[in-house]
Design a protein around this motif. Sequence first.
Motif, PDB file in Angstrom:
ATOM      1  N   ALA A 130       0.946  -1.357   0.262  1.00 57.94           N
ATOM      2  CA  ALA A 130       0.059   0.057   0.111  1.00 57.94           C
ATOM      3  C   ALA A 130       0.886   1.365   0.074  1.00 57.94           C
ATOM      4  CB  ALA A 130      -0.953   0.105   1.221  1.00 57.94           C
ATOM      5  N   ARG A 134       1.891   3.739  -3.562  1.00 60.94           N
ATOM      6  CA  ARG A 134       1.408   5.269  -3.405  1.00 60.94           C
ATOM      7  C   ARG A 134       1.879   6.275  -4.438  1.00 60.94           C
ATOM      8  NH1 ARG A 134      -2.894   6.969  -0.148  1.00 60.94           N
ATOM      9  NH2 ARG A 134      -2.126   8.952  -0.800  1.00 60.94           N
ATOM     10  N   TRP A 173       4.208   9.605   6.819  1.00 56.65           N
ATOM     11  CA  TRP A 173       3.077   8.778   6.461  1.00 56.65           C
ATOM     12  C   TRP A 173       2.607   8.396   7.449  1.00 56.65           C
ATOM     13  CZ3 TRP A 173       1.266   8.732   1.354  1.00 56.65           C
ATOM     14  CH2 TRP A 173       1.920   9.606   0.567  1.00 56.65           C
ATOM     15  N   SER A 175      -0.777   5.696   8.976  1.00 55.88           N
ATOM     16  CA  SER A 175      -1.524   4.592   8.736  1.00 55.88           C
ATOM     17  C   SER A 175      -2.418   4.302  10.143  1.00 55.88           C
ATOM     18  CB  SER A 175      -1.082   3.378   8.275  1.00 55.88           C
ATOM     19  OG  SER A 175      -2.136   2.146   8.215  1.00 55.88           O
ATOM     20  N   ASP A 177      -4.561   1.380  10.044  1.00 51.39           N
ATOM     21  CA  ASP A 177      -5.335   0.294   9.780  1.00 51.39           C
ATOM     22  C   ASP A 177      -4.246  -0.589   9.641  1.00 51.39           C
ATOM     23  OD1 ASP A 177      -4.574   1.082   7.375  1.00 51.39           O
ATOM     24  OD2 ASP A 177      -6.555   1.362   6.736  1.00 51.39           O
ATOM     25  N   VAL A 180      -2.799  -0.776   5.867  1.00 50.26           N
ATOM     26  CA  VAL A 180      -3.516  -1.050   4.581  1.00 50.26           C
ATOM     27  C   VAL A 180      -4.000   0.235   3.770  1.00 50.26           C
ATOM     28  CG1 VAL A 180      -5.917  -1.643   4.032  1.00 50.26           C
ATOM     29  CG2 VAL A 180      -4.905  -2.850   5.926  1.00 50.26           C
ATOM     30  N   SER A 181      -3.827   1.322   4.676  1.00 46.70           N
ATOM     31  CA  SER A 181      -3.967   2.627   3.926  1.00 46.70           C
ATOM     32  C   SER A 181      -3.101   3.785   4.363  1.00 46.70           C
ATOM     33  CB  SER A 181      -5.213   3.090   3.742  1.00 46.70           C
ATOM     34  OG  SER A 181      -5.844   3.468   5.002  1.00 46.70           O
ATOM     35  N   TRP A 182      -2.555   4.659   3.756  1.00 52.72           N
ATOM     36  CA  TRP A 182      -1.831   5.584   4.374  1.00 52.72           C
ATOM     37  C   TRP A 182      -2.150   7.046   3.895  1.00 52.72           C
ATOM     38  CZ3 TRP A 182       2.466   4.140   7.317  1.00 52.72           C
ATOM     39  CH2 TRP A 182       2.743   2.829   7.226  1.00 52.72           C
ATOM     40  N   ALA A 183      -1.588   7.989   4.540  1.00 56.80           N
ATOM     41  CA  ALA A 183      -1.807   9.456   4.486  1.00 56.80           C
ATOM     42  C   ALA A 183      -0.558  10.233   4.759  1.00 56.80           C
ATOM     43  CB  ALA A 183      -3.195  10.066   4.926  1.00 56.80           C
TER      44      ALA A 183
END
Length: 358
Positions: A130, A134, A173, A175, A177, A180-183
Motif C-alpha cells: 500500500a 502510493r 506517512w 496509517s 489500519d 492497509v492505507s496511508w496518508a
Amino acid sequence: MADVLYVATRKGLLTFARAGGSWRLARTDFLGEPVSMVLADHRDGHLYAALNLGHFGPKLWRSTDAGQHWQEIAVPAFAAEEEGEGPSVTMIWSLEGGGADRPGSLWAGTLPGALFHSADHGDSWQLNEALWQRPERAQWFGGGYDQPGIHSICVDPRDSARLRVAVSCGGVWCSDDEGVSWACRTRGMRAAYMPAELAQTPEIQDPHRMLACPAAPETLWVQHHNGIFLSRDDAAHWQELLDVEPSSFGFALAVHPREPETAWFVPALKDECRVPVGQRLLVTRTRDGGRSFERLSRGLPQSDCFDLVYRHALEVDESGQRLAMGSTTGHLWLSDDQGDSWQALAGNLPPIYALRFA
C-alpha cells in the motif's frame, strides 16, 4: 536504569555492560562487518542485528540469548529481487517491534524507501504494497543517500494498528489500519532547500528523524533537514520551533519516554560542512515543548571537534534519565542525569551508526 548498551558500528556490534559501577566492552559480534541497525526487543528479549555487506547485500541475524548465539534469518526483499529484476534492498535502515499484542511482529524500513513487515520474528517478510504503490512515491528522492529511505517507524503502544513512518526525502506517512492505507501528514513543515512555491509540498519533506513519546504517542518530534518540528495532534499539524541556538540542523533526536515536552538534539552546521557549531560538541534539551532550550556540554569536547551524531546514535533508556551518544569519529558518551553531564566510555571505536539500551 538500563545497564546494557548495544552499539552498531562500521566494524561490528559492540556490547557495553555496566558492572560494579563502571562500564566496559563486554563482547564484540560480527567483527569487521558494518552493522547498520540493532534492535533489542523489550517484549521478548530477542536481539536483532542488520548488516550492510555492500556487494553481498544486507543480512539479518537474531539472537535469543543476548548475543551468545546468533541465527541468520530472512532479509526484507522485493518479490522480483531474486530474479535480478526491479528494485533491490540495499540497506536495512530501521527496525522496530510491533505492539505488545503482536508477539513476533517486526517492522523494517529500507533503502530504497520501502516498509516491510514480519509476523514471525523475522523468519519471513512481506512488502507493504500500500505504501510502495502510493503515486506520491514518484516524488520522493534521496537526501544523504542516492535513494529515499525509511529511517523512522513509530508504533502506537496503545494501538498496534497505528503506524507513523518518516522518509528522507518523502515526508511523514500515517496509517491507522496496520498499513492497509496511508496518508502523508506534513502540514506546517517546510523544505527550505526547495523553491518557495514547492517548499510546503508534503512528499518532498526531509525529516531526518521522527520519534513519538511512548506515554503520549500523539506527540511527535521531528528533526528535519532545516529545522525542528513538533506535533501535539498526531501529525495533523506541525509547529516549527524557531530561533533554536546554536543551530536547528542535525540528525539525532531522543524523546523522554514519559514527558512529551522533553526532547534532546545534537546541533551541527549544515549542509556540506556537517561538523559541530564552532567545533564544540553539545546537546540541546527542551523541557517545555521547544519554548526554550538548554545547552548541555559538560564532559563533551569543546574545541577542535569533528564529531557528527547520526540519526540513530542518540538514545534514552526507559527511565528517561540515562542517555547514550555515539559519533562518526568513534566516540561514545553516557549521561546518567538527562544530559547535564557526560562521561566518555570509549574514544577509539569505529564510526557509530545506532545505539540501543537493553
